[in-house]
Design a protein around this motif. Structure first.
Motif, PDB file in Angstrom:
ATOM      1  N   ASP A 264     -20.853 -12.214  -1.602  1.00 39.57           N
ATOM      2  CA  ASP A 264     -20.584 -13.010  -2.802  1.00 39.57           C
ATOM      3  C   ASP A 264     -19.093 -13.234  -3.033  1.00 39.57           C
ATOM      4  O   ASP A 264     -18.692 -13.726  -4.093  1.00 39.57           O
ATOM      5  N   ARG A 297     -23.834 -13.353  -9.959  1.00 39.24           N
ATOM      6  CA  ARG A 297     -23.025 -14.101  -9.002  1.00 39.24           C
ATOM      7  C   ARG A 297     -23.919 -14.770  -7.958  1.00 39.24           C
ATOM      8  O   ARG A 297     -24.789 -14.127  -7.375  1.00 39.24           O
ATOM      9  N   GLY A 299     -24.621 -15.920  -4.281  1.00 41.00           N
ATOM     10  CA  GLY A 299     -24.129 -15.435  -2.988  1.00 41.00           C
ATOM     11  C   GLY A 299     -25.001 -15.942  -1.857  1.00 41.00           C
ATOM     12  O   GLY A 299     -25.881 -16.790  -2.057  1.00 41.00           O
TER      13      GLY A 299
END
Length: 402
Positions: A264, A297, A299
């Protein structure tokens, strides 16, 4: 599927592999004549029948300047000159070989040079082989690569490799068996020692197995059609040979490794660069899947699929080219169709055709790069080129359309 199984119960060396595969060839004598016409400087190939432990087979000899030297084991010293990888590449580039065979020869010899480089702590460009040893190894590698090309098995399997035990004397002193370069080349490949004292697997044999063999393990269920025995020079209580078996299996099956990591904090460019490096190193496939990670996040899940013998190198490259702190490994069974590449004539010239068969399926497809090149050059569409290639009666020289 046409399958080659190599039984390495007494290790493997270049001359043993050559002799075993030669016994599978439809014209052994003619093949040896063609080897001697390739243009390898100072080199002569000789094959002769041999008997060990009551078994008949073939023994290969490589003569350099009219004399048979010891098998190539890295550096040797004497009255001859030395060759580096640049010299080897120059020699191979001038041999009368199909390009895929030349590529295989250079790839195998590159493995040997890389192993010697790591053992001696020097760059590959500074590794030099004694002239006789280098020519001897190039001869063995060339013979095996050309035999593999002409036998054209759909898959190549081998038993675990018996490396021997004890010590071996070389120019640098007394070393443990397997020799350091051999041990490096066999990383990730199942091996074992035993009661037999001596070096059974040479660096050349190890490099050839690493390059060609797709999976190591017990012999699969197969209908064996031909058997070849390739004898080594040494005599033991057991028959010192590689046994090669060529026959048919129901389909392609092997164990492969999937190495995965979540990322990520890398740019798309960096991820793409890592994927390129893995594929250039021989990974079977590399791909990404978008995933949601901690702290919300976005990723990617990066997956590298490789053979067992490639595991350590792929792990090294993943840590080198990505920001991951850990990898996950999964062992999978992989089923494949037998693949081949032919060249077909078309109104636009020669085009490579990829064919696949097995499991009751047969298909073919024109190589995209060839189609794209012609479409650009002729200012036509991909579909126009493809229709011309597969028009009735157009395929010539590439076998029947199935």
């Amino acid at each position: 599927m046409k399958t080659l199984y190599l039984e390495c119960n007494m290790g493997a060396a270049g001359d043993m592999l050559t002799a075993a595969l030669l016994e599978l060839h439809p014209d052994p004598a003619g093949f040896v004549r063609r080897l001697n016409a390739l243009g390898l400087p100072k080199v002569e190939f000789r094959s002769a029948p041999a008997v060990k432990c009551g078994i008949t087979g073939t023994q290969m000899a490589v003569l350099v300047d009219g004399a048979e030297e010891g098998r190539a084991q890295g550096h040797h010293h004497g009255g001859h000159g030395h060759h580096g990888m640049h010299d080897i590449a120059h020699i191979v580039s001038h041999l009368d070989l199909p390009k895929p065979v030349r590529d295989d020869v250079l790839a195998v010899y590159g493995l040997i040079a890389e192993a010697e480089s790591q053992v001696h702590g020097k760059p590959v460009t500074e590794i030099h082989f004694h002239e006789v040893g280098a020519l001897d190894a190039v001869a063995d590698v060339t013979a095996v690569c050309l035999l593999m090309h002409e036998l054209a098995p759909g898959r190549i399997l081998a038993s675990p490799v018996h490396v021997g035990s004890g010590q071996v004397r070389c120019a640098h002193g007394v070393l443990p068996v397997p020799a350091p370069a051999t041990a490096l080349l066999l990383r990730g490949i199942p091996t074992y020692g035993g009661e037999v004292r001596g070096e059974l697997c040479t660096p050349t044999g190890a490099a050839l197995l690493r390059h060609f063999v797709q999976s190591f393990g017990a012999q699969p269920v197969m209908c064996v059609e031909k058997i070849g025995y390739g004898f080594g020079k040494k005599d033991f209580e057991r028959a010192n040979c590689v046994r090669a078996m060529l026959g048919e299996t129901d389909g392609g099956q092997e164990c492969v490794i999937e190495l995965c990591c979540n990322l990520d904090d890398m740019t798309p460019e960096a991820v793409g660069f890592a994927m390129e490096r893995l594929l250039e190193a021989g990974a079977l496939d590399v791909y990404t899947v978008p995933v949601g990670m901690k702290k919300n996040r976005p990723g990617v899940l990066l997956t590298c699929m490789c053979r067992a013998g490639q595991r350590e190198e792929m792990i090294r490259l993943l840590f080198l080219h990505t920001t991951t702190l850990g990898l996950r490994e999964t062992v999978c069974r992989r089923y494949t169709l037998a693949r081949s590449m032919d060249v077909a004539e078309s109104p636009f010239g020669q085009i490579r055709i990829k064919r696949a068969s097995g499991w009751g399926v047969a298909r073919e497809k024109a190589e995209y790069e060839d189609l794209a090149r012609i479409a650009r050059e002729q200012n036509v569409s991909l579909q126009q080129v493809q229709r011309a290639v597969f028009a009735p009666g157009r395929l010539e020289g590439g076998g029947d359309k199935s």
